[in-house]
Structures are given as C-alpha cells and as structure tokens.
Design a protein around this motif. Structure first.
Motif, mmCIF file in Angstrom:
data_model
loop_
_atom_site.group_PDB
_atom_site.id
_atom_site.type_symbol
_atom_site.label_atom_id
_atom_site.label_comp_id
_atom_site.label_asym_id
_atom_site.label_seq_id
_atom_site.Cartn_x
_atom_site.Cartn_y
_atom_site.Cartn_z
ATOM 1 N N ALA A 1 3.660 -12.125 8.328
ATOM 2 C CA ALA A 1 2.203 -12.054 8.417
ATOM 3 C C ALA A 1 1.601 -12.945 9.502
ATOM 4 N N THR A 2 1.965 -14.240 9.536
ATOM 5 C CA THR A 2 1.329 -15.104 10.529
ATOM 6 C C THR A 2 1.847 -14.818 11.940
ATOM 7 N N LEU B 1 -1.072 0.569 9.915
ATOM 8 C CA LEU B 1 0.070 -0.264 10.300
ATOM 9 C C LEU B 1 0.700 -0.879 9.065
ATOM 10 N N GLY B 2 1.943 -1.335 9.237
ATOM 11 C CA GLY B 2 2.573 -2.143 8.207
ATOM 12 C C GLY B 2 2.346 -3.601 8.554
ATOM 13 N N ASN B 3 3.425 -4.366 8.660
ATOM 14 C CA ASN B 3 3.303 -5.787 8.966
ATOM 15 C C ASN B 3 4.241 -6.169 10.104
ATOM 16 N N SER B 4 4.472 -5.231 11.030
ATOM 17 C CA SER B 4 5.348 -5.524 12.150
ATOM 18 C C SER B 4 4.542 -5.990 13.362
ATOM 19 N N PRO B 5 4.829 -7.178 13.876
ATOM 20 C CA PRO B 5 4.123 -7.620 15.082
ATOM 21 C C PRO B 5 4.415 -6.734 16.282
ATOM 22 N N ARG C 1 3.912 -4.038 1.365
ATOM 23 C CA ARG C 1 4.373 -4.472 0.055
ATOM 24 C C ARG C 1 5.898 -4.340 0.019
ATOM 25 N N GLY C 2 6.567 -5.426 -0.332
ATOM 26 C CA GLY C 2 8.029 -5.409 -0.386
ATOM 27 C C GLY C 2 8.686 -5.193 0.958
ATOM 28 N N GLY C 3 7.968 -5.527 2.040
ATOM 29 C CA GLY C 3 8.503 -5.362 3.388
ATOM 30 C C GLY C 3 8.188 -4.020 4.014
ATOM 31 N N ALA C 4 7.701 -3.060 3.212
ATOM 32 C CA ALA C 4 7.451 -1.700 3.712
ATOM 33 C C ALA C 4 5.952 -1.452 3.896
ATOM 34 N N THR D 1 2.485 -9.012 1.167
ATOM 35 C CA THR D 1 3.009 -9.473 -0.118
ATOM 36 C C THR D 1 2.759 -10.959 -0.340
ATOM 37 N N ASN D 2 2.907 -11.772 0.710
ATOM 38 C CA ASN D 2 2.853 -13.221 0.535
ATOM 39 C C ASN D 2 1.857 -13.942 1.444
ATOM 40 N N GLY D 3 1.872 -13.631 2.735
ATOM 41 C CA GLY D 3 1.112 -14.409 3.716
ATOM 42 C C GLY D 3 -0.383 -14.410 3.506
ATOM 43 N N THR D 4 -0.956 -13.234 3.204
ATOM 44 C CA THR D 4 -2.412 -13.184 3.046
ATOM 45 C C THR D 4 -2.841 -13.915 1.773
ATOM 46 N N ARG D 5 -1.984 -13.931 0.771
ATOM 47 C CA ARG D 5 -2.297 -14.668 -0.461
ATOM 48 C C ARG D 5 -2.309 -16.168 -0.188
#
Length: 228
Positions: A13-14, A65-69, A55-58, A87-91
């Motif tokens: 995420a970051t 978009l997903g979460n791929s830079p 969610r869960g990497g997907a 899943t984690n970073g935005t939380r």
C-alpha cells in the motif's frame, strides 16, 4: 498520539501511494471499508478518480486497480485522485490519522522520509508497521529499521538516544542483516510468499528497491495524502 506518525506497508500500500504521487496523482484517499470508498468516490468526477481495492493480495472485482504500484503509471494516474482500500495498509493509516503529522513510507521513498524527520525534528515519532491482519511482518519491520538506521547515520546520536523501545533496536538489526538483499527477505516473508503465489514477483522486485523516489506522501486532511 505522537507528533509524527509514519505508516509502513511495503507490500504494497505505501509503496503504491508513493508511486501514485510521484507519477502525478492529485491525491490518495484511504479507506478501510470498501462500501464507504465507493460512496465517497461517487461525488468525484468520473474522469478524475480511480478506485483501487485489494483483499488478500488480489484485486477487488469491479475496481479500476488492485494494489500494484506497477499499474500506477503517469498515463493512468496523472491528475486523478486514487481512492484506495487494502487489507492492512489503509487500516494502519486510519489508526494514526489523528497524529499531528502523518506520512506514508516504504523502501522506495525511505530517503525522503529520513530527510523530513531530520528537518522537522518532531519530539516523538511512531513508525507503524501494517503487518498482516494484525500480526508481525518482516518487510515492514525491516523498513522501520531502515528509517531509524538512516536517521542514525545522519546524526551523532546513539541507538539508545533515538530508540523509544526494544522493537526499534530489533528493526535496525533486521534491516542491517538484510539491507543488501531485501528481495531475498521478501521471499522469506509470509506476505511475500502470498504475492509470489499470485505471480506478483515484479511487484516484490519494485518494492525492494531503496530510495528510488524523492516523494513524501503526507496527510493534508484525515485520510487524504498529497505530495509534500
């Protein structure tokens, strides 16, 4: 709350947030809840928004978009606001959003984070690793260590003078052991293995680079990060 809080979610995420802002994105707005993301982003012009969900990497079905830079090219993100939930970073970012200063850090912008901390000299700094669903992660801990190590290298302070707890000393030690092979560390990490199963090897390679982006995502209003 500390004077400065640094969120770390290296995978991914970051890393994605720094990449979006470096590529000309207008801002990144973070959400823990997907429904809330959709609701808020509806008020944004269609041509000025992108929805990123993971969610869960997907990738979340129906999102842009997903979460791929690697998907965050200037052609895709320039001038647009990225509405993102992971899943984690935005939380993790939402947990610390009431700190006086909130920034997002990864290996790729570690140098910019260190420079900012040394310039502003905040009295207290939290480095918050997102981990995986509330548990420890190798990659975020190593990145926290990389930031602390960078500060140590540019000051005359000792580890005992800057470390607020044992975890910081542990993080520095982990980083020092793996600093020349961060990709190898990612291959040992549980989330790294998860991403490899999703065939995201290029993402791991990208996120394992150090100091490649001179960009600092900083919170301008709760949940909204812009380029510093």
């Amino acid at each position: 709350m500390p004077e400065c809080a640094i969120a770390v979610d290296v995978l991914r995420a970051t890393s994605t947030m720094a990449t979006v802002l470096a590529a000309g994105g207008e801002a990144v707005q973070v959400f823990s809840d997907l429904d809330k993301l959709i609701q808020v982003s509806e008020s944004w012009p269609l041509e000025k928004r992108l929805r990123a969900g993971e969610r869960g990497g997907a990738k979340v079905p129906g999102f842009d978009l997903g979460n791929s830079p690697l998907d965050c090219t200037p052609e895709t993100v320039k001038g647009k606001r990225l509405f993102i939930s992971t899943t984690n970073g935005t939380r993790a970012l939402q947990r610390i959003q009431n700190a006086q200063t909130v920034i997002a850090a990864a290996f790729i912008n570690r140098g910019a984070v260190v420079k900012f901390v040394l310039e502003k000299q905040p009295e207290t700094v939290w480095i918050v690793g997102s981990g995986w669903e509330g548990s420890f992660s190798l990659e975020d801990t190593a990145c926290a260590g990389a930031i602390a190590h960078g500060i140590l290298q540019k000051t005359n302070l000792s580890v005992d003078e800057i470390a607020g707890n044992d975890e910081v000393i542990n993080a520095i030690a982990l980083y020092c052991q793996w600093q020349d092979n961060l990709l190898g560390l990612f291959h040992h990490a549980s989330h790294g293995k998860r991403l490899l199963r999703l065939e995201c090897h290029e993402d791991l390679k990208y996120c394992s680079q150090s100091d490649t982006l001179d960009v600092l995502p900083i919170q301008k209003e709760p949940g909204v990060l812009k380029k510093y």
